[in-house]
Scaffold this motif. Structure first.
Motif, PDB file in Angstrom:
ATOM      1  N   SER A  18       8.707   0.247  20.074  1.00 13.92           N
ATOM      2  CA  SER A  18       7.810  -0.620  20.833  1.00 13.92           C
ATOM      3  C   SER A  18       6.636  -1.095  19.975  1.00 13.92           C
ATOM      4  O   SER A  18       6.271  -2.278  19.995  1.00 13.92           O
ATOM      5  CB  SER A  18       7.290   0.128  22.064  1.00 13.92           C
ATOM      6  N   LEU A  19       6.064  -0.175  19.196  1.00 16.50           N
ATOM      7  CA  LEU A  19       4.932  -0.540  18.343  1.00 16.50           C
ATOM      8  C   LEU A  19       5.337  -1.524  17.251  1.00 16.50           C
ATOM      9  O   LEU A  19       4.618  -2.481  16.962  1.00 16.50           O
ATOM     10  CB  LEU A  19       4.336   0.712  17.713  1.00 16.50           C
ATOM     11  N   LEU A  20       6.503  -1.297  16.656  1.00 19.84           N
ATOM     12  CA  LEU A  20       6.967  -2.195  15.603  1.00 19.84           C
ATOM     13  C   LEU A  20       7.262  -3.587  16.159  1.00 19.84           C
ATOM     14  O   LEU A  20       6.955  -4.593  15.522  1.00 19.84           O
ATOM     15  CB  LEU A  20       8.206  -1.616  14.918  1.00 19.84           C
ATOM     16  N   GLU A  21       7.872  -3.638  17.337  1.00 21.25           N
ATOM     17  CA  GLU A  21       8.133  -4.937  17.954  1.00 21.25           C
ATOM     18  C   GLU A  21       6.830  -5.671  18.247  1.00 21.25           C
ATOM     19  O   GLU A  21       6.716  -6.884  18.034  1.00 21.25           O
ATOM     20  CB  GLU A  21       8.946  -4.756  19.242  1.00 21.25           C
TER      21      GLU A  21
ATOM     22  N   LEU B 108       0.489   1.654   5.323  1.00 20.90           N
ATOM     23  CA  LEU B 108      -0.781   1.911   4.660  1.00 20.90           C
ATOM     24  C   LEU B 108      -1.241   0.722   3.823  1.00 20.90           C
ATOM     25  O   LEU B 108      -2.418   0.345   3.848  1.00 20.90           O
ATOM     26  CB  LEU B 108      -0.659   3.153   3.767  1.00 20.90           C
ATOM     27  N   GLU B 109      -0.322   0.124   3.070  1.00 18.65           N
ATOM     28  CA  GLU B 109      -0.713  -1.012   2.231  1.00 18.65           C
ATOM     29  C   GLU B 109      -1.108  -2.203   3.083  1.00 18.65           C
ATOM     30  O   GLU B 109      -2.020  -2.953   2.727  1.00 18.65           O
ATOM     31  CB  GLU B 109       0.409  -1.390   1.269  1.00 18.65           C
TER      32      GLU B 109
ATOM     33  N   LEU C 218      -5.405  -4.629  12.898  1.00 15.29           N
ATOM     34  CA  LEU C 218      -5.721  -3.329  12.305  1.00 15.29           C
ATOM     35  C   LEU C 218      -5.588  -2.213  13.335  1.00 15.29           C
ATOM     36  O   LEU C 218      -5.169  -1.097  13.000  1.00 15.29           O
ATOM     37  CB  LEU C 218      -7.133  -3.353  11.724  1.00 15.29           C
ATOM     38  N   ARG C 219      -5.918  -2.489  14.580  1.00 10.54           N
ATOM     39  CA  ARG C 219      -5.767  -1.483  15.626  1.00 10.54           C
ATOM     40  C   ARG C 219      -4.286  -1.143  15.834  1.00 10.54           C
ATOM     41  O   ARG C 219      -3.919   0.031  15.987  1.00 10.54           O
ATOM     42  CB  ARG C 219      -6.385  -2.003  16.929  1.00 10.54           C
TER      43      ARG C 219
ATOM     44  N   ALA D  28       0.429   2.507  14.699  1.00 10.76           N
ATOM     45  CA  ALA D  28       1.741   2.717  14.074  1.00 10.76           C
ATOM     46  C   ALA D  28       1.677   3.836  13.045  1.00 10.76           C
ATOM     47  O   ALA D  28       2.607   4.645  12.925  1.00 10.76           O
ATOM     48  CB  ALA D  28       2.213   1.422  13.419  1.00 10.76           C
ATOM     49  N   LEU D  29       0.582   3.921  12.296  1.00  6.85           N
ATOM     50  CA  LEU D  29       0.424   5.003  11.326  1.00  6.85           C
ATOM     51  C   LEU D  29       0.462   6.360  12.026  1.00  6.85           C
ATOM     52  O   LEU D  29       1.042   7.326  11.510  1.00  6.85           O
ATOM     53  CB  LEU D  29      -0.899   4.836  10.574  1.00  6.85           C
TER      54      LEU D  29
END
Length: 209
Positions: free
Chosen positions: A32-35, A98-99, A143-144, A149-150
């Motif tokens: 879900s986060l990646l989508e 991270l990058e 960024l949020r 996701a991190l």
């Protein structure tokens, strides 16, 4: 006649359900986060269509001339979107996140610098100023999402980025206008790179039915 389940067995069942539920929810949350990230980055990329041409047009001569070129020019301090293919392909998911977080944290500072310059150099270009304001403000939600996701991918929160503008001087107007173009050019290249990186991550994430 039914026998009451012992407290010990009941506790074991609860723990089992919690553990299996967590295992099932993790892929769902990651997917879900990646989508959501993919959709948001795609939206940002779409918003930059024609951005470079619009910026140059608003800067006047020689920027709006047909022979204007910035080939070979680079602004020190900007994160480079270009990377050898093998190095990019072998990055882990955590490294990709991270990058991206680090790059867009730096761009947030540079886009503010660009916006401040244009407010002084092109105060009557209200459409451009509105677009640049949106570009800067759009990075906070990005960024949020990257931070979330991190966390899902069990990566430590990135360290705060040092002020990338601490050593910048105040160049003449021509150099400031040129600097703005180089910032926007690399920002768009990063959005393209982010789309490709997220697509690779999505291809490895188990699809939950």
């Amino acid at each position: 006649m039914y026998r009451r389940m012992s407290p010990t067995l009941m506790n074991l069942c609860v723990v089992f359900l919690l553990l299996t539920g967590g295992q099932e929810s993790a892929p769902v949350e990651a997917e879900s986060l990646l989508e959501e990230l993919c959709d948001y980055v795609r939206m940002l990329h779409d918003k930059t269509q024609g951005l470079l041409d619009t910026y140059l047009l608003c800067q006047g001569s020689p920027f709006n001339g047909s022979d204007f070129s910035t080939e070979g020019l680079w602004l020190n301090g900007l994160p480079r979107a270009s990377i050898p293919y093998r190095a990019w392909r072998n990055m882990t998911d955590g490294q990709r996140l991270l990058e991206n977080h680090q790059a867009y944290s730096i761009f947030q500072e540079y886009l503010q610098l660009l916006l401040d310059d244009q407010r002084e150099l092109s105060p009557n270009q209200t459409a451009l100023l509105r677009l640049l304001t949106e570009l800067h403000d759009d990075l906070t939600p990005l960024l949020r999402r990257l931070t979330a996701a991190l966390s899902v991918f069990h990566q430590a929160r990135p360290s705060p980025v040092e002020d990338p503008l601490r050593s910048l001087d105040v160049p003449v107007p021509f150099q400031r206008r040129l600097r703005g173009y180089l910032i926007l050019r690399e920002y768009r290249l990063w959005l393209t790179r982010s789309q490709r990186s997220l697509a690779v991550m999505m291809s490895k994430t188990p699809r939950v039915q």
